[in-house]
Motif scaffolding. Structure first.
Motif, PDB file in Angstrom:
ATOM      1  N   LEU A   6       0.819  -1.209   0.000  1.00  0.00           N
ATOM      2  CA  LEU A   6       0.000   0.000   0.000  1.00  0.00           C
ATOM      3  C   LEU A   6       0.854   1.261   0.000  1.00  0.00           C
ATOM      4  O   LEU A   6       0.672   2.144  -0.834  1.00  0.00           O
ATOM      5  CB  LEU A   6      -0.940   0.012   1.208  1.00  0.00           C
ATOM      6  CG  LEU A   6      -1.900   1.197   1.187  1.00  0.00           C
ATOM      7  CD1 LEU A   6      -3.323   0.726   1.313  1.00  0.00           C
ATOM      8  CD2 LEU A   6      -1.573   2.174   2.279  1.00  0.00           C
ATOM      9  N   ARG A  10       1.267   3.939  -2.989  1.00  0.00           N
ATOM     10  CA  ARG A  10       0.926   5.348  -2.765  1.00  0.00           C
ATOM     11  C   ARG A  10       2.101   6.259  -3.130  1.00  0.00           C
ATOM     12  O   ARG A  10       1.911   7.319  -3.724  1.00  0.00           O
ATOM     13  CB  ARG A  10       0.499   5.576  -1.321  1.00  0.00           C
ATOM     14  CG  ARG A  10      -0.046   6.989  -1.103  1.00  0.00           C
ATOM     15  CD  ARG A  10      -0.436   7.265   0.318  1.00  0.00           C
ATOM     16  NE  ARG A  10       0.751   7.172   1.144  1.00  0.00           N
ATOM     17  CZ  ARG A  10       0.771   6.676   2.367  1.00  0.00           C
ATOM     18  NH1 ARG A  10      -0.323   6.220   2.920  1.00  0.00           N
ATOM     19  NH2 ARG A  10       1.881   6.640   3.066  1.00  0.00           N
ATOM     20  N   LEU A  51      -6.603   5.685  -0.746  1.00  0.00           N
ATOM     21  CA  LEU A  51      -5.604   4.813  -0.138  1.00  0.00           C
ATOM     22  C   LEU A  51      -5.253   5.268   1.277  1.00  0.00           C
ATOM     23  O   LEU A  51      -5.100   4.442   2.183  1.00  0.00           O
ATOM     24  CB  LEU A  51      -4.336   4.761  -0.994  1.00  0.00           C
ATOM     25  CG  LEU A  51      -4.414   3.960  -2.276  1.00  0.00           C
ATOM     26  CD1 LEU A  51      -3.136   4.145  -3.096  1.00  0.00           C
ATOM     27  CD2 LEU A  51      -4.646   2.494  -1.997  1.00  0.00           C
TER      28      LEU A  51
END
Length: 97
Positions: A6, A10, A51
């Motif tokens: 993640l 990002r 996110l």
């Protein structure tokens, strides 16, 4: 999942947005390129926001729990431990084997 996927994704999106912002203000870019860059900036910014929200509300609290799973227990036991972090699978909650 939090650090290796993640946050890395990002960071890539943030780099992409920075590049698009540079294109949008570049003197050498055509008007069409600038317009496309501005539209893409909106899309990427929305993705980054989603996110960050997912990390803050779902993944980070889960990561702080440091759940342990036993692969021998199988999916029916381990999958529910992750709650909202994973998509619901129909039939997984049923008592049938």
């Amino acid at each position: 999942m939090l650090n290796d996927y993640l946050r890395e994704f990002r960071n890539k999106l943030t780099s992409n947005r920075d590049h698009l912002e540079a294109v949008s203000i570049s003197a050498s870019a055509t008007q069409g390129e600038k317009t496309k860059a501005l539209k893409d900036i909106e899309k990427v910014t929305k993705m980054i926001t989603e996110l960050e929200e997912y990390e803050r509300e779902v993944l980070y609290p889960l990561a702080t729990k440091q759940l342990e799973i036993d692969l021998d227990d199988g999916v029916k036991v381990n999958y529910p431990k992750f709650g909202a972090a994973l998509k619901r699978i129909p039939g997984l909650d049923s008592e049938e084997e």
